[in-house]
Design an enzyme around this catalytic site. Structure first.
Site, mmCIF file in Angstrom:
data_model
loop_
_atom_site.group_PDB
_atom_site.id
_atom_site.type_symbol
_atom_site.label_atom_id
_atom_site.label_comp_id
_atom_site.label_asym_id
_atom_site.label_seq_id
_atom_site.Cartn_x
_atom_site.Cartn_y
_atom_site.Cartn_z
ATOM 1 C CB CYS A 191 -0.874 0.053 1.250
ATOM 2 S SG CYS A 191 -2.016 -1.305 1.394
HETATM 3 C C1 BEZ Z 1 0.593 -4.693 1.860
HETATM 4 O O1 BEZ Z 1 -0.054 -3.697 1.596
HETATM 5 O O2 BEZ Z 1 1.801 -4.698 1.777
HETATM 6 C C2 BEZ Z 1 -0.075 -5.965 2.263
HETATM 7 C C3 BEZ Z 1 -1.262 -5.915 2.976
HETATM 8 C C4 BEZ Z 1 -1.854 -7.098 3.370
HETATM 9 C C5 BEZ Z 1 -1.279 -8.320 3.024
HETATM 10 C C6 BEZ Z 1 -0.105 -8.348 2.282
HETATM 11 C C7 BEZ Z 1 0.485 -7.160 1.888
#
Ligand code: BEZ
Length: 211
Positions: A45
């Site tokens: 994100c």
């Molecule tokens: C991320 O945004 O990095 C992420 C969020 C949930 C699970 C895996 C990655």
């Protein structure tokens, strides 16, 4: 109930990093992109938000307002945005909805309990100036979205809205478009002064009208 193409985008009022927003009012006459993030302080994100912020001039050029969502509170968003600025080299320049009660996430069916009952999936909704949903995308939490593809689809949607053309497989900006079947050859003469090539009666190719 899942949101389908052509549905009216559900309206809501929510706290964001740029104050309280009533979604439809905030959109005004613009196109909109509403996209969800599984959780604050997550790595994928973080990169997506940096990219969306870097692409603001591209969204502005297309009259598109961008708004993000994560099911965490405002103070968490504000702390995370400092990290995003530090690590991605750009400040987040669009509002992020603080959806800790999951009101908006539920309204847009962004939580898929068989994937996770605490994180949202990576949803994207493109909304037209008529407030109708034009595109939905659903990615798993572990896969970052492709923002070049998002801009490509917005370009295609806007060409259809403004010029009655569709875009063929793997189309990129500047390439030939397809005259939609609803336009007769008679009407096409006025609409497409650059002409078209009729490969089949249902497959008429014309130069991109706004180039
Ligand atoms: C991320 O945004 O990095 C992420 C969020 C949930 C699970 C895996 C990655």
């Amino acid at each position: 109930m899942a949101i389908r193409l052509g549905d009216e985008a559900p309206d809501f009022t929510a706290e964001t990093t740029q104050g309280t927003i009533n979604f439809h009012e905030w959109l005004g006459d613009s196109w909109g992109v509403l996209f969800s993030h599984p959780k604050d302080y997550t790595p994928v994100c973080t990169t997506e938000l940096g990219m969306a912020a870097r692409l603001k001039p591209e969204f502005d050029k297309r009259n598109v307002k961008v708004i993000g969502l994560s099911v965490d509170p405002l103070d968490s968003h504000i702390g995370w945005e400092r990290d995003i600025e530090e690590t991605q080299g750009t400040a987040v320049n669009f509002p992020m909805i603080a959806d800790s009660d999951r009101k908006v996430a539920d309204l847009y069916d962004m939580i898929h309990p068989n994937a996770s009952d605490t994180f949202t999936v990576r949803s994207v909704f493109v909304i037209g100036p008529d407030k109708k949903v034009k595109l939905t995308l659903t990615y798993p939490a572990s896969t970052g979205r492709n923002f070049a593809e998002l801009l490509r689809v917005i370009d295609s949607l806007q060409l259809t809205a403004n010029y009655s053309v569709a875009t063929p497989v793997n189309w990129q900006d500047g390439e030939d478009c397809i005259i939609v079947p609803a336009v007769s050859n008679e009407d096409a003469k006025a609409k497409f002064p650059k002409g078209w090539k009729e490969i089949k009666p249902y497959l008429r190719v014309t130069p991109q009208p706004n180039k």
